[in-house]
Design an enzyme around this catalytic site. Structure first.
Site, short mmCIF file in Angstrom:
data_model
loop_
_atom_site.label_atom_id
_atom_site.label_comp_id
_atom_site.label_asym_id
_atom_site.label_seq_id
_atom_site.Cartn_x
_atom_site.Cartn_y
_atom_site.Cartn_z
N LYS A 180 -2.46 -16.39 -24.59
CA LYS A 180 -3.73 -16.64 -23.94
C LYS A 180 -4.87 -16.11 -24.80
CE LYS A 180 -5.69 -16.37 -19.28
NZ LYS A 180 -5.47 -15.84 -17.91
N HIS A 245 5.85 -19.63 -13.15
CA HIS A 245 5.19 -18.33 -13.08
C HIS A 245 5.98 -17.35 -12.22
CE1 HIS A 245 1.57 -16.83 -14.91
NE2 HIS A 245 1.23 -16.17 -13.82
N TYR A 280 1.64 -8.09 -11.04
CA TYR A 280 2.88 -8.83 -11.23
C TYR A 280 4.10 -8.04 -10.77
CZ TYR A 280 0.80 -12.61 -13.99
OH TYR A 280 0.08 -13.70 -14.40
#
Length: 320
Positions: A180, A245, A280
């Protein structure tokens, strides 16, 4: 260049040119670019429907837009994301002198729970079941799901891989990719992922790492469909809400539960902010991981407790 006047955005073609110039000025994945294009197009269409010149919009207009799309059923997080992209677009225009200020900066953005992610996670047992289903499905499925599960890559990072991105470095089998923000990154390729890839590639030495039957690069939509199909075959109840994801979340949660330091998990996932990594970690509030147990175990050792005898957590694991 955008002239210092309101006219250029009155025509759709000019607005598209401004948007493309804005996107070209940033390091973004193609998926993010597409999302930003849709976000700006949605705002411009809303303005056109009200005969509002976008370059003369105020924070009150942005507020009205945000409340309208929020009432259409979008989550607060989705609305906040759309406004974030729009704010970046206006910041670009302000730098060019096309607007005096960014109207989104003063808008009332919806509150978002930054400590929670809407992505459905997977338990270690569900990951194992998913990999078993992938193994039955074929070599490509096994290789793809193993790389996702073992490395926790983003789907954009996965499908962007080429065969020659896989190599060796300082005694480790590794994979290099663009993360990213356009950052060059590298990760260790686990032995299980390496074996699965070798079985899938069968000696192929070039081209996209994951390909369709026609020789094209596999796209993100195909990976989404694969994950859900295999999850359904594996008997995972939440299969309809899973995504690639979900495996990334499972990677972070498992790593932290096995004691991997937060900063190492953060580096592996390519997060700029450790708070993102914590989101996460689905198991971060598990009382088995409460540091009070570690403190108590250390005190017991200082007070002369039996060597190797540590208090046990409610889950049954020893501390210390």
């Amino acid at each position: 260049m955008v002239p210092r006047q309101a006219g250029p955005l009155a025509a759709v073609s000019s607005a598209e040119q401004v948007t493309e110039a804005w996107l070209a000025n940033r390091r973004l994945s193609e998926h993010t670019r597409s999302a930003y294009r849709r976000d700006v197009a949605s705002w411009l269409a809303w303005c056109a429907g009200r005969e509002l010149e976008p370059l003369r919009a105020s924070f009150l207009d942005v507020n009205a837009y945000a409340r309208e799309i929020e009432s259409s059923g979008l989550s607060a997080a989705s609305v906040a994301r759309k406004l974030s992209g729009l704010s970046s677009w206006y910041t670009f225009l302000a730098k060019l002198g096309a607007v005096p200020a960014n109207p989104v900066a003063g808008a009332d953005r919806p509150p978002v729970d930054r400590d929670h992610s809407a992505t459905v996670g997977l338990s270690p047992e569900e990951v194992d079941a998913l990999l078993a289903a992938a193994d039955r499905d074929g070599a490509r499925s096994r290789a793809l799901l193993t790389v996702l599960a073992d490395l926790g890559l983003r789907v954009s990072e996965l499908i962007g891989l080429d065969v020659d991105d896989v190599g060796f470095e300082r005694g480790h089998r590794s994979v290099r990719f663009v993360g990213k923000g356009g950052r060059a990154r590298r990760r260790v390729l686990t032995s299980s992922a390496g074996v699965a890839l070798d079985g899938y590639l069968g000696g192929r030495a070039e081209g996209p790492l994951f390909m369709t039957s026609t020789g094209n690069r596999l796209d993100r939509h195909a990976v989404f469909r694969l994950v859900r199909r295999l999850a359904r075959e594996a008997g995972i109840e939440s299969w309809e809400r899973l995504s690639p994801h979900s495996l990334r979340h499972a990677f972070a949660t498992a790593a932290r539960s096995y004691g991997v330091p937060l900063e190492d998990v953060q580096d592996a996932m390519g997060h700029a902010d450790p708070r993102t990594t914590r989101r996460y970690d689905r198991d971060r509030h598990n009382l088995d991981r409460d540091p009070a147990y570690t403190i108590a175990a250390a005190r017991a050792r200082r007070e002369g407790g039996e060597a190797g005898a540590y208090p046990r957590t409610p889950g049954g694991s020893r501390t210390g």
